[in-house]
Design a protein around this motif. Structure first.
Motif, mmCIF file in Angstrom:
data_model
loop_
_atom_site.group_PDB
_atom_site.id
_atom_site.type_symbol
_atom_site.label_atom_id
_atom_site.label_comp_id
_atom_site.label_asym_id
_atom_site.label_seq_id
_atom_site.Cartn_x
_atom_site.Cartn_y
_atom_site.Cartn_z
ATOM 1 N N ARG A 1 1.164 8.398 2.454
ATOM 2 C CA ARG A 1 0.818 8.769 3.836
ATOM 3 C C ARG A 1 1.997 9.385 4.585
ATOM 4 N N ARG B 1 -12.899 -0.533 -2.930
ATOM 5 C CA ARG B 1 -12.744 0.809 -2.385
ATOM 6 C C ARG B 1 -13.641 1.800 -3.139
ATOM 7 N N TYR C 1 -3.341 3.346 5.777
ATOM 8 C CA TYR C 1 -3.442 4.516 6.647
ATOM 9 C C TYR C 1 -2.795 4.289 8.009
ATOM 10 N N LYS D 1 -10.211 15.973 -2.658
ATOM 11 C CA LYS D 1 -8.942 16.708 -2.653
ATOM 12 C C LYS D 1 -9.097 18.094 -3.272
ATOM 13 N N GLU E 1 -10.035 13.118 2.686
ATOM 14 C CA GLU E 1 -9.533 11.919 2.004
ATOM 15 C C GLU E 1 -9.997 11.842 0.552
ATOM 16 N N TYR F 1 -9.166 -2.545 -4.957
ATOM 17 C CA TYR F 1 -9.315 -1.172 -5.438
ATOM 18 C C TYR F 1 -10.745 -0.907 -5.898
ATOM 19 N N TRP G 1 0.819 -1.220 0.000
ATOM 20 C CA TRP G 1 0.000 0.000 0.000
ATOM 21 C C TRP G 1 0.851 1.267 0.000
ATOM 22 N N VAL H 1 0.737 3.074 -3.332
ATOM 23 C CA VAL H 1 -0.573 3.486 -3.855
ATOM 24 C C VAL H 1 -0.888 4.880 -3.316
ATOM 25 N N ARG H 2 -1.348 5.760 -4.194
ATOM 26 C CA ARG H 2 -1.759 7.083 -3.745
ATOM 27 C C ARG H 2 -3.032 6.991 -2.919
ATOM 28 N N PRO H 3 -3.283 7.890 -1.976
ATOM 29 C CA PRO H 3 -2.405 8.968 -1.550
ATOM 30 C C PRO H 3 -1.302 8.438 -0.629
#
Lengths: 255, 252
Positions: free
Chosen positions: A32, B82, A134, B116, B113, B79, A25, A28-30
């Motif tokens: 941290r 998500r 996160y 943006k 989050e 993904y 992770w 991967v964006r964003p």
């Protein structure tokens, strides 16, 4: 659930998978960075005083005990180098790992465990935020980076403690103390300890985060996970220390 | 968009946690239509919260299908899952506010989050707007530990609605609250979802609340849906378990 030798292998596999998924992770964006900085501050900066204190007294007692032994055979001039070698190669990384486990690792498990049982981790997932990205990955990376720095400080302060006891209490000549230390302590002794510390930091954080992440059964479960993470962290450190000491080439010390 | 199409669809969903226990879900079939408020009621331990976790992809069924807007959850990778979850706002039973963050930070969290493009000023404006809706504008700087149970639920609702979700899910939203506060929460849930034409899927054992705000009510028993009806139809049901539930709650 995990019993016997197969159980241990499965557990190692589970931990490896957990660490791999978390580290994946990182890419991967964003990204941290703020969480990473917070963890560096918590694991590294906030451990400085306890690391310095334990380092000072570990070096002091090591110098004193080795002086007793060396004095018997009349080689007390070797107190400095023996203290430095032991600190750089073993006690620095191992004691630092134990302190990091007890101070930062236990807090990691308790925090993540509490987040798990109070559904805060589920809340992150439902908000389409990966808890591994996160919460977990920044802690693992920060521990892997902060622990060698802490081990370096532990070793440095330990040497100060050793010098103070060796020279002022045991009466070793200061010039001889420093000369022998310079003559026999090689850069690879320091690298050896730092490499071990990176691995210790990574593994400790993985264990502590995993224990927190898989916490069940409310407050009792948080306590149990925290206890297990500290015990496992220390046991893993000591077992790994032997194997890493063997694996990391001693021969390079002469280079 | 067809308003009667399913926002969430469960088809023959089975879930069993251990072989020596009865399955929690035993062939669950249920549709949550777009734009409706659907309340799933049932006795304690009948699989209501497990149903919700399947809808959110927090659990995977042993067999059967769970789809959100036509996409089967089991087929989504991390993904895609998500992305799918961006459709949801969730009010947890224990609210699950981040206890290290203030009320403001908790509500701003999903915005920071996922939006943006929003400036800090726009985020503040949106948070204040949400807090005004749940009548908690004065609690903006408080920490979760300083809030009562009802206030926490309202903050949780504000956070759940922050991203204007297409589906609001609430797990026992009024459990542990006094009747007056419970009614306030119910009304807020109804108002918040109707305003943005979102679907709401609530699980509860509060039949009074269900009758008050739901478009349809389903009842789960032993892992299966035994009835799905409008509130009026539900009250008229002659199913013995439904009757027992209604009688024990003093509805009939």
């Amino acid at each position: 659930m995990f019993t016997g030798f197969v159980g241990y292998i499965r557990y190692l596999g589970t931990l490896t998978l957990f660490a791999t998924q978390s580290i994946a992770w990182l890419f991967v964006r964003p990204y941290r960075f703020p969480q990473f900085i917070d963890e560096m501050e918590f694991i590294g900066n906030q451990s400085l005083s306890i690391i310095s204190l334990t380092g000072l007294f570990t070096g002091a007692v090591l110098a004193y005990q080795s002086w007793i032994a060396f004095d018997i055979v009349g080689t007390d001039s070797l107190v400095g180098v023996s203290t430095s070698l032991a600190l750089a190669r073993e006690l620095g990384p191992v004691m630092t790992a134990i302190v990091v486990t007890g101070r930062a690792g236990a807090a990691m498990t308790a925090k993540i465990g509490l987040m798990r049982v109070s559904e805060q981790i589920d809340a992150l997932e439902v908000m389409a935020i990966s808890p591994k990205q996160y919460l977990i990955a920044p802690k693992i990376v920060a521990a892997a980076i902060a622990t060698p720095f802490l081990a370096g400080i532990f070793t440095l302060v330990g040497n100060v403690g050793g010098y103070l006891v060796g020279v002022f209490l045991c009466g070793v000549d200061p010039g001889v103390y420093i000369h022998n230390l310079k003559s026999f302590l090689a850069p690879w002794d320091i690298y050896h300890g730092l490499i071990k510390s990176i691995i210790f930091g990574f593994v400790i954080a993985t264990i502590c985060c995993y224990k927190g992440y898989t916490t069940k059964n409310g407050a009792e479960g948080v306590g149990k996970s925290t206890n297990e993470s500290v015990v496992l962290g220390i046991v893993f450190t000591l077992v790994m220390d032997y194997f890493l000491s063997v694996i990391i080439p001693t021969g390079m010390r002469s280079q | 968009m067809n308003s009667s199409a399913a926002a969430i669809s469960f088809r023959g969903v089975h879930k069993q946690f251990s072989l020596d226990q009865a399955p929690v879900l035993a062939g669950l079939d249920l549709d949550i239509k777009q734009g409706e408020i659907h309340v799933l009621i049932g006795f304690s331990g009948t699989g209501k919260s497990v149903t919700i976790k399947h809808a959110l992809g927090l659990m995977k069924p042993d067999s059967g299908q769970v789809s959100v807007f036509g996409s089967e959850i089991a087929e989504l990778n991390d993904y895609q899952l998500r992305e799918m979850r961006m459709n949801f706002g969730m009010l947890f039973q224990g609210v699950a506010l981040f206890d290290s963050l203030s009320v403001y930070e908790n509500i701003a969290f999903p915005l920071r989050e996922h939006r943006k493009e929003m400036s800090e000023q726009e985020i503040r404006h949106r948070v204040e707007e949400l807090l005004l809706k749940v009548e908690l504008e004065k609690a903006i700087q408080k920490m979760p530990e300083e809030l009562s149970g009802g206030m926490k639920k309202r903050v949780g609702l504000a956070r759940a609605m922050a991203l204007k979700p297409k589906i609001l899910i609430c797990d026992e939203p009024t459990t542990g609250l006094d009747p007056v506060t419970a009614q306030v929460i119910d009304t807020l849930i109804e108002k918040s979802t109707r305003e943005v034409n979102a679907s709401a899927f609530l699980v509860s054992h509060d039949i009074h609340a269900a009758i008050r705000i739901a478009d349809r009510i389903s009842m789960i028993l032993e892992g299966k849906i035994i009835i799905t009806e409008s509130p009026e139809g539900f009250k008229r049901s002659q199913h013995p378990v439904v009757l027992q539930f209604l009688e024990s709650a003093g509805v009939v």
